[in-house]
Design an enzyme around this catalytic site. Structure first.
Site, PDB file in Angstrom:
ATOM      1  N   GLU A 160       3.543  -5.956  13.780  1.00  0.00           N
ATOM      2  CA  GLU A 160       2.457  -6.071  14.760  1.00  0.00           C
ATOM      3  C   GLU A 160       1.926  -7.503  14.762  1.00  0.00           C
ATOM      4  O   GLU A 160       1.561  -8.038  15.794  1.00  0.00           O
ATOM      5  CB  GLU A 160       1.334  -5.084  14.424  1.00  0.00           C
ATOM      6  CG  GLU A 160       0.281  -4.993  15.503  1.00  0.00           C
ATOM      7  CD  GLU A 160      -0.927  -4.150  15.083  1.00  0.00           C
ATOM      8  OE1 GLU A 160      -0.954  -3.652  13.946  1.00  0.00           O
ATOM      9  OE2 GLU A 160      -1.840  -4.025  15.907  1.00  0.00           O
TER      10      GLU A 160
ATOM     11  N   ARG B  42       0.827  -1.221   0.000  1.00  0.00           N
ATOM     12  CA  ARG B  42       0.000   0.000   0.000  1.00  0.00           C
ATOM     13  C   ARG B  42       0.852   1.259   0.000  1.00  0.00           C
ATOM     14  O   ARG B  42       0.418   2.320  -0.450  1.00  0.00           O
ATOM     15  CB  ARG B  42      -0.994  -0.031   1.166  1.00  0.00           C
ATOM     16  CG  ARG B  42      -2.199  -0.911   0.847  1.00  0.00           C
ATOM     17  CD  ARG B  42      -2.917  -1.395   2.064  1.00  0.00           C
ATOM     18  NE  ARG B  42      -2.190  -2.480   2.689  1.00  0.00           N
ATOM     19  CZ  ARG B  42      -2.159  -2.730   3.979  1.00  0.00           C
ATOM     20  NH1 ARG B  42      -2.824  -1.979   4.807  1.00  0.00           N
ATOM     21  NH2 ARG B  42      -1.452  -3.740   4.438  1.00  0.00           N
TER      22      ARG B  42
HETATM   23  P1  AMP Z   1       4.454  -1.763  11.801  1.00  0.00           P
HETATM   24  O1  AMP Z   1       5.768  -2.256  11.283  1.00  0.00           O
HETATM   25  O2  AMP Z   1       4.023  -2.487  13.035  1.00  0.00           O
HETATM   26  O3  AMP Z   1       4.441  -0.258  11.970  1.00  0.00           O
HETATM   27  O4  AMP Z   1       3.366  -2.136  10.718  1.00  0.00           O
HETATM   28  C1  AMP Z   1       3.146  -1.335   9.626  1.00  0.00           C
HETATM   29  C2  AMP Z   1       2.830  -2.120   8.392  1.00  0.00           C
HETATM   30  O5  AMP Z   1       1.882  -3.144   8.633  1.00  0.00           O
HETATM   31  C3  AMP Z   1       2.223  -1.194   7.370  1.00  0.00           C
HETATM   32  O6  AMP Z   1       2.783  -1.486   6.089  1.00  0.00           O
HETATM   33  C4  AMP Z   1       0.751  -1.476   7.414  1.00  0.00           C
HETATM   34  O7  AMP Z   1       0.226  -1.487   6.123  1.00  0.00           O
HETATM   35  C5  AMP Z   1       0.618  -2.830   8.087  1.00  0.00           C
HETATM   36  N1  AMP Z   1      -0.319  -2.830   9.226  1.00  0.00           N
HETATM   37  C6  AMP Z   1      -0.012  -3.045  10.535  1.00  0.00           C
HETATM   38  N2  AMP Z   1      -1.084  -2.989  11.337  1.00  0.00           N
HETATM   39  C7  AMP Z   1      -2.115  -2.704  10.524  1.00  0.00           C
HETATM   40  C8  AMP Z   1      -3.525  -2.485  10.757  1.00  0.00           C
HETATM   41  N3  AMP Z   1      -4.076  -2.557  11.988  1.00  0.00           N
HETATM   42  N4  AMP Z   1      -4.298  -2.194   9.682  1.00  0.00           N
HETATM   43  C9  AMP Z   1      -3.757  -2.106   8.443  1.00  0.00           C
HETATM   44  N5  AMP Z   1      -2.462  -2.307   8.168  1.00  0.00           N
HETATM   45  C10 AMP Z   1      -1.645  -2.602   9.188  1.00  0.00           C
END
Ligand code: AMP
Length: 173
Positions: free
Chosen positions: A95, A58
């Site tokens: 996450e 995205r």
């Molecule tokens: P992080 O590395 O934990 O900041 O996760 C960010 C990446 O995971 C991004 O590329 C987001 O598109 C995806 N992502 C993580 N959590 C979500 C969520 N609750 N909803 C949508 N995309 C998420």
């Protein structure tokens, strides 16, 4: 324009306990998409950004549009095995799981000014790993920009040295 109305919550996707922020209603609405791109780019219009880095998948959508808005090139950061030329890699905690990202080793010239763009910052692990890849090849990060910030996960702490610009913050699940 209130962009939050174009974000759809999908509970338990891709696994139980995660509330997935679906940005496709925003992508599908022409004025909302244009407004999101304007707001993402605005703080960086005078920053001399030469490359926008976007994270699969995205981040490619928003990153490309922001790159065009700023008159910059676009650099894709991808999941392992997708990029055809020589790559550098970084691993990080997500996450929901663990992952590795890759970037072409020649995508950014030393000293080039780089803006990192993704749709969402959760724990900040993905974006921090992407910033590491950029700095590893000598790129200079002028900032990071996200449509959505899940502020209760404190991802911006991991990006403190580069700063975080987000269009909307969600303080709880
Ligand atoms: P992080 O590395 O934990 O900041 O996760 C960010 C990446 O995971 C991004 O590329 C987001 O598109 C995806 N992502 C993580 N959590 C979500 C969520 N609750 N909803 C949508 N995309 C998420």
């Amino acid at each position: 324009m209130n962009l939050e109305q174009f974000i759809r919550d999908i509970p338990d996707f891709p696994k139980k306990g995660i509330i997935f922020k679906d940005i496709t209603p925003l992508l599908g609405n022409a004025p909302a998409l244009a407004e999101a791109v304007r707001q993402l780019a605005k703080p960086f219009e005078q920053s001399g950004v030469e490359k926008v880095v976007g994270i699969e998948s995205r981040g490619f959508i928003f990153g490309s549009l922001v790159a065009q808005h700023l008159g910059a090139g676009f650099v894709p950061i991808r999941k392992p095995g997708k990029l055809p030329y020589k790559t550098i890699k970084a691993s990080y905690e997500l996450e929901y799981g663990k992952d590795t990202i890759e970037m072409h080793e020649d995508a950014i010239a030393p000293g080039q000014k780089v803006l990192l763009v993704d749709d969402l910052i959760a724990t900040g692990g993905t974006a921090a790993a992407a910033c590491q890849l950029v700095t590893q090849v000598g790129g200079k990060i002028v900032g990071t920009a996200f449509v959505i910030e899940l502020s209760f996960l404190h991802g911006r702490d991991k990006l403190a040295q580069w700063g975080v610009h987000s269009l909307m913050k969600f303080a709880g699940e």
